[in-house]
Enzyme design. Structure first.
Site, PDB file in Angstrom:
ATOM      1  NE  ARG A  17      -3.749   0.113   2.380  1.00  0.00           N
ATOM      2  CZ  ARG A  17      -4.855   0.114   1.861  1.00  0.00           C
ATOM      3  NH1 ARG A  17      -5.292  -0.868   1.341  1.00  0.00           N
ATOM      4  NH2 ARG A  17      -5.651   0.928   1.721  1.00  0.00           N
ATOM      5  CE  LYS A  97      13.513  -3.983   5.263  1.00  0.00           C
ATOM      6  NZ  LYS A  97      12.221  -4.039   6.355  1.00  0.00           N
ATOM      7  NE  ARG A 165       5.034  -7.007   8.686  1.00  0.00           N
ATOM      8  CZ  ARG A 165       6.467  -6.599   8.737  1.00  0.00           C
ATOM      9  NH1 ARG A 165       7.430  -7.184   8.942  1.00  0.00           N
ATOM     10  NH2 ARG A 165       6.561  -4.957   8.810  1.00  0.00           N
TER      11      ARG A 165
END
Length: 330
Positions: A17, A97, A165
């Site tokens: 996004r 990355k 995450r």
């Protein structure tokens, strides 16, 4: 004006996004397609950002004829497979990355891009910021003398559940891969290749590092002291020092809009530097410039350096005892 560069975005999460928002502010950039593993998610993302097409699989986007460059914005463990897929389909790739989970994966991606003579670049967006480039110019001028030391940190209090995450090993969680790559990359970019590294870490209950510190010895003779943390909100500053003074990337170095030089004679000056959009604009401009000129990689972030830094990250993980599924023998 040169013909527009047609971008495809793989992934519809937070980072994707941010990238889609940045594309709106880049001259000559067109969002040609977005892809998710869910057609509904792809359609919603595409509608929000004005994509020309949306795809319910990553493979469909990679095979689309009207896309020039693919941005890989999926979770860390998917980077290698997604980049390889796009390259096999003949697309240039800008990969978020950390470039991959380890050096072995990174070598596979770079080898394929080189064999097919396709553009490939690591989306280490801090390396393309005007503030970083201004620091490089100041160091080259000799104003602070020979650069001898860097101190850099990047930390915030990650008040998330263990399934998030950043803590989930299955999603490449851990402070090093998420945050530590920033000071590592900028330090190496300013002081040169890393010859040696010494690292320590605090491991969290999910088995990934929640804060890590590492000291680097560079080929040019300088040293860096770097840290990253999910436990502490650190200043996120970067300072380079030489015998005549120091130069600092102000505020948070990855969002710096100015750099300040302080010299041993007591003088001080601040240089304002541009920061377009959310910061990702600068890396997109560089990727488009390279692609239009037929370059296969960016001189600002050469692939050999991407590979070298993945090797350093592997060594840091070895020292702190951090492994992922991607490290298993294949």
């Amino acid at each position: 004006m040169a013909e527009a560069v047609r971008w495809g975005i793989i992934g519809t999460g937070k980072i994707a996004r941010a990238f889609a928002n940045a594309l709106k502010e880049v001259p000559g950039a067109v969002l040609a397609g977005v892809a998710s593993r869910s057609q509904d998610k792809a359609d919603a993302f595409g509608a929000e950002f004005g994509a020309r097409a949306s795809y319910g699989s990553y493979e469909a986007l990679a095979q689309a004829a009207d896309i020039d460059l693919v941005y890989v914005g999926t979770p860390h463990p998917q980077h290698a497979d997604n980049a390889l897929m796009a390259l096999r389909a003949g697309k240039g790739v800008l990969c978020e990355k950390p470039f991959t989970m380890n050096l072995r994966e990174a070598e596979q991606v770079v080898t394929l891009a080189r064999s097919k003579r396709l553009f490939l670049m690591e989306a280490m967006w801090t390396r393309y910021l005007p503030a970083y480039l201004e620091v490089k110019r100041i160091l080259a001028s000799g104003e602070i003398g020979t650069p001898r030391q860097i101190v850099a940190d990047f930390g915030f209090a990650a008040n998330f559940g263990p399934e998030h995450r950043v803590f989930n090993p299955a999603l490449g969680g851990g402070a090093l891969l998420d945050l530590g790559i920033y000071p590592l990359s900028v330090a190496a970019g300013l002081l040169g290749p890393v010859l040696e590294v010494r690292a320590q870490a605090q491991m969290g209950p999910t088995g990934v590092d929640v804060q890590t510190g590492f000291m680097l010895k560079h080929a040019g003779g300088g040293m860096s002291v770097c840290s990253c943390s999910f436990l502490a909100r650190s200043p996120a500053e970067l300072t380079v020092s030489g015998e005549l003074g120091q130069v600092r990337m102000n505020t948070m170095f990855h969002r710096a809009t100015s750099v300040t030089v302080k010299l041993a004679d007591g003088s001080e000056r601040t240089v304002e530097t541009p920061y377009l959009g959310n910061g990702y604009v600068h890396e997109i401009i560089e990727a488009q410039r390279c692609w239009r000129e037929g370059q296969l990689e960016s001189p600002a972030m050469p692939l050999e350096e991407t590979l070298a830094l993945m090797g350093v990250m592997d060594e840091i993980r070895r020292q702190i005892g951090l492994t992922y599924e991607a490290d298993r023998p294949r």
